[in-house]
Design an enzyme around this catalytic site. Sequence first.
Site, PDB file in Angstrom:
ATOM      1  N   GLU A   1       9.677  -3.547   5.857  1.00 36.95           N
ATOM      2  CA  GLU A   1      10.575  -3.144   4.761  1.00 36.95           C
ATOM      3  C   GLU A   1      11.996  -3.583   5.041  1.00 36.95           C
ATOM      4  O   GLU A   1      12.942  -2.834   4.820  1.00 36.95           O
ATOM      5  CB  GLU A   1      10.573  -1.628   4.611  1.00 36.95           C
ATOM      6  CG  GLU A   1       9.200  -1.077   4.760  1.00 36.95           C
ATOM      7  CD  GLU A   1       8.840  -0.141   3.665  1.00 36.95           C
ATOM      8  OE1 GLU A   1       9.367  -0.331   2.548  1.00 36.95           O
ATOM      9  OE2 GLU A   1       8.045   0.760   3.907  1.00 36.95           O
TER      10      GLU A   1
ATOM     11  N   GLY B   1       0.851  -1.190   0.000  1.00 39.29           N
ATOM     12  CA  GLY B   1       0.000   0.000   0.000  1.00 39.29           C
ATOM     13  C   GLY B   1       0.878   1.228   0.000  1.00 39.29           C
ATOM     14  O   GLY B   1       2.052   1.156   0.360  1.00 39.29           O
ATOM     15  N   PRO B   2       0.297   2.352  -0.412  1.00 39.19           N
ATOM     16  CA  PRO B   2       1.083   3.581  -0.511  1.00 39.19           C
ATOM     17  C   PRO B   2       1.630   4.013   0.848  1.00 39.19           C
ATOM     18  O   PRO B   2       1.157   3.554   1.889  1.00 39.19           O
ATOM     19  CB  PRO B   2       0.080   4.610  -1.034  1.00 39.19           C
ATOM     20  CG  PRO B   2      -1.181   3.915  -1.285  1.00 39.19           C
ATOM     21  CD  PRO B   2      -1.106   2.519  -0.796  1.00 39.19           C
ATOM     22  N   SER B   3       2.587   4.890   0.804  1.00 35.09           N
ATOM     23  CA  SER B   3       3.171   5.433   2.028  1.00 35.09           C
ATOM     24  C   SER B   3       2.089   6.128   2.848  1.00 35.09           C
ATOM     25  O   SER B   3       1.251   6.842   2.313  1.00 35.09           O
ATOM     26  CB  SER B   3       4.266   6.423   1.649  1.00 35.09           C
ATOM     27  OG  SER B   3       4.915   6.862   2.791  1.00 35.09           O
ATOM     28  N   GLY B   4       2.114   5.884   4.138  1.00 30.37           N
ATOM     29  CA  GLY B   4       1.147   6.516   5.020  1.00 30.37           C
ATOM     30  C   GLY B   4      -0.190   5.812   5.071  1.00 30.37           C
ATOM     31  O   GLY B   4      -1.146   6.311   5.649  1.00 30.37           O
TER      32      GLY B   4
ATOM     33  N   GLY C   1      -0.850   3.116   6.638  1.00 31.06           N
ATOM     34  CA  GLY C   1      -1.114   2.497   7.943  1.00 31.06           C
ATOM     35  C   GLY C   1      -0.464   1.145   8.145  1.00 31.06           C
ATOM     36  O   GLY C   1      -0.811   0.430   9.087  1.00 31.06           O
TER      37      GLY C   1
HETATM   38  N1  ATP Z   1       3.440   8.239  16.292  1.00 30.03           N
HETATM   39  C1  ATP Z   1       2.532   8.781  15.478  1.00 30.03           C
HETATM   40  N2  ATP Z   1       1.767   9.790  15.926  1.00 30.03           N
HETATM   41  C2  ATP Z   1       0.824  10.349  15.126  1.00 30.03           C
HETATM   42  N3  ATP Z   1       0.581   9.976  13.871  1.00 30.03           N
HETATM   43  C3  ATP Z   1       1.314   8.976  13.362  1.00 30.03           C
HETATM   44  C4  ATP Z   1       2.331   8.331  14.125  1.00 30.03           C
HETATM   45  N4  ATP Z   1       2.895   7.383  13.370  1.00 30.03           N
HETATM   46  C5  ATP Z   1       2.264   7.426  12.176  1.00 30.03           C
HETATM   47  N5  ATP Z   1       1.312   8.378  12.156  1.00 30.03           N
HETATM   48  C6  ATP Z   1       0.377   8.683  11.042  1.00 30.03           C
HETATM   49  O1  ATP Z   1      -0.336   7.505  10.738  1.00 30.03           O
HETATM   50  C7  ATP Z   1      -0.480   7.323   9.359  1.00 30.03           C
HETATM   51  C8  ATP Z   1       0.002   5.933   8.966  1.00 30.03           C
HETATM   52  O2  ATP Z   1       1.393   5.847   9.201  1.00 30.03           O
HETATM   53  P1  ATP Z   1       2.196   4.493   8.984  1.00 30.03           P
HETATM   54  O3  ATP Z   1       3.556   4.714   9.569  1.00 30.03           O
HETATM   55  O4  ATP Z   1       1.406   3.378   9.522  1.00 30.03           O
HETATM   56  O5  ATP Z   1       2.283   4.417   7.408  1.00 30.03           O
HETATM   57  P2  ATP Z   1       2.999   3.309   6.498  1.00 30.03           P
HETATM   58  O6  ATP Z   1       1.942   2.649   5.726  1.00 30.03           O
HETATM   59  O7  ATP Z   1       3.883   2.461   7.321  1.00 30.03           O
HETATM   60  O8  ATP Z   1       3.867   4.241   5.556  1.00 30.03           O
HETATM   61  P3  ATP Z   1       5.332   3.953   4.940  1.00 30.03           P
HETATM   62  O9  ATP Z   1       5.125   3.030   3.810  1.00 30.03           O
HETATM   63  O10 ATP Z   1       5.759   5.286   4.460  1.00 30.03           O
HETATM   64  O11 ATP Z   1       6.179   3.403   6.012  1.00 30.03           O
HETATM   65  C9  ATP Z   1       0.308   8.439   8.695  1.00 30.03           C
HETATM   66  O12 ATP Z   1      -0.622   9.371   8.219  1.00 30.03           O
HETATM   67  C10 ATP Z   1       1.137   9.051   9.796  1.00 30.03           C
HETATM   68  O13 ATP Z   1       1.189  10.434   9.660  1.00 30.03           O
HETATM   69 MG    MG Z   2       5.955   2.310   7.594  1.00 29.05          MG
END
Ligand code: ATP
Ligand code: MG
Length: 605
Positions: A521, A391-394, A396
């Site tokens: 990752e 899934g895309p960055s951010g 979850g």
């Molecule tokens: N500790 C935190 N406090 C507040 N918001 C957070 C925190 N960690 C992540 N987020 C928010 O939660 C959402 C999901 O983040 P997450 O790190 O789960 O993304 P991801 O899918 O792992 O992205 P990536 O592929 O870039 O690692 C994002 O919008 C981020 O801004």
């Molecule tokens: Mg991540």
Amino acid sequence: MEKEHHTHQDEQEEQMKEKPGKRPDKAGMGRFIKLIASAHPPKAILIIALILTLIQTIAGLIVPMMTKGLIDGLTFSSLNRMVIVGLLGAFVLQAVASAVSIYMLNYAGHKIVANLRKRLWHKILSLPIPYFDRNRSGDTMSRVTNDTSLIMNLITEYLVNLISNVIAIIGGIALLFYLDWVMTLIIMAIVPLTALILFPVGRKMYRISKKQQDEMADLTSVLSQVIGEIRLVKAYGTESREAQAGEDRIYRMFRFGLQESRILALVGPISTFLLTAVLVIILGVGGVRVASGVLTAGDLVAFILLLFQVITPMAQFTTLYSRLQKVVGATERIQTILDHEEEPLELKQEAAKESRDIILRDVAFSYTEGEEVLHNANLVIPANRTTAFVGPSGSGKSTLFSLLERFYVPDTGEIRYGDEPISSYTLSSWRSKIGYVSQESSMMTGTVRDNITYGLGREADLEEVRRAATMAYADTFIMDLPQGYNTEVGERGMKLSGGQRQRIAIARALLRSPDILMLDEATSSLDSSSEHEVQKALANLMEGRTTIVIAHRLSTVVHSDQIIVLDKGKVTGAGTHTELLESHQVYRELAQKQFVEMGERSMEY
Ligand SMILES: Nc1ncnc2c1ncn2[C@@H]1O[C@H](COP(=O)(O)OP(=O)(O)OP(=O)(O)O)[C@@H](O)[C@H]1O
Ligand SMILES: [Mg+2]
């Protein structure tokens, strides 16, 4: 629940900011005393110190009276010798009692602070992750270092002295009255005047020193931030900007320092003036009274000596108030941490030993209220299979891992291990089932070997460590390091490359031989040939355990038993690569884009 706590604490913190001059009211003092009591003060030592200070104080009161005897008895030589011996005895007693009690008081102060720091440190380690999201690490550190020091100073400098000071003042004044009540009354008239001047000054000083403390905390956090990310600072040429930011704070502290100096500059001469005035009055009035025969010369000398015995503790009282204010503030900040909810502890069942499916039912989660990052997730991670999240960055993905690690508690819904909710397990037994390689490949200061065996909870011989490293394709590069497995990795593993750190993190997870392997990752900073090798290693490793991987590159997940697509916090698809290619449009687009890129890449070689 966690969230309610959040708002409550924010309020508390704001209240503290609004009222810097928080009064050391009864409740505040009560909390302070309770905190000290909870830190196992060495009571016997404190009591002995108290007795010694009392002896010292009383000896201090006796000395002037004996001096009087000495002066008035100038003609009676037989009496003289006894008085001199008594005087010497009192002096020696005073000095010895003072030395021993100072040591004991300091011992007690250090002991209390050590206990308090120990308690805080244990507490901090058991705080849940959300606490660390909300609080600056510099502030939390300052609770353990500065705030506890404030408390220690109060104990060593004031607390026990308080009682002897009261005795010195009361006893001293009583003796003054006994010696000459008229002069004593004259002096007593000046005391309120002094208090009138010194109390507001004390308050002002407190306000300034409070601001100084805040500025100091601010400066510390700027410094640690900049020093910690010095590479970013240099790479982006922001040295002068950061220099300015630091300078501003240094100058703000300088200005508060000047404010303080101005007050001190006023207080010094005023006190000296008042003291001189008192002396002049006493000498004047006293001289007249000695001449008229109401007083003896010895009385006058004793009177002056006693007066100094009384003035010193009185002066301490003027600063006691501001000290108490500071300590009440420190107590409250420490108490906020001590009262903070801990990660749920024990009295629960051990996590099931066998491998089971991990099931998410209607799981929703938000870091901050009203900003949900996972919506109603429903999915099954089958036991002993490999599940990949894409899934895309951010979207979850890492958040989901955090929930599985129980760093956070879902707002709604439930995560189950087979038919039992994971929240019914003890944290330690649940987490020890998981080998987690985070996106950051975190390292601790220490050797490579320390890092691979970190958290293993048992001794592992080099043979075993090397086997894990070999599986993670780390052995070769580790053996090339100057001291092999005993090479220091530096702070946060700074002396290693990103890919090396990652492989050590994988080796650490492998050594645990976990039932559940979570890789965020884990292969992202490897070049394609080592990625291929690590993939092979992981493939061996994935066998017979539940493996959950997050990967941006689809090439690394196409062979997974199940791929789950996350998009903006929603599960939008689940299936094998071929199934998703057919049924899931976003996945198909993602795949097409990446395979085109891969095609281009393979043509370059
Ligand atoms: N500790 C935190 N406090 C507040 N918001 C957070 C925190 N960690 C992540 N987020 C928010 O939660 C959402 C999901 O983040 P997450 O790190 O789960 O993304 P991801 O899918 O792992 O992205 P990536 O592929 O870039 O690692 C994002 O919008 C981020 O801004
Ligand atoms: Mg991540």
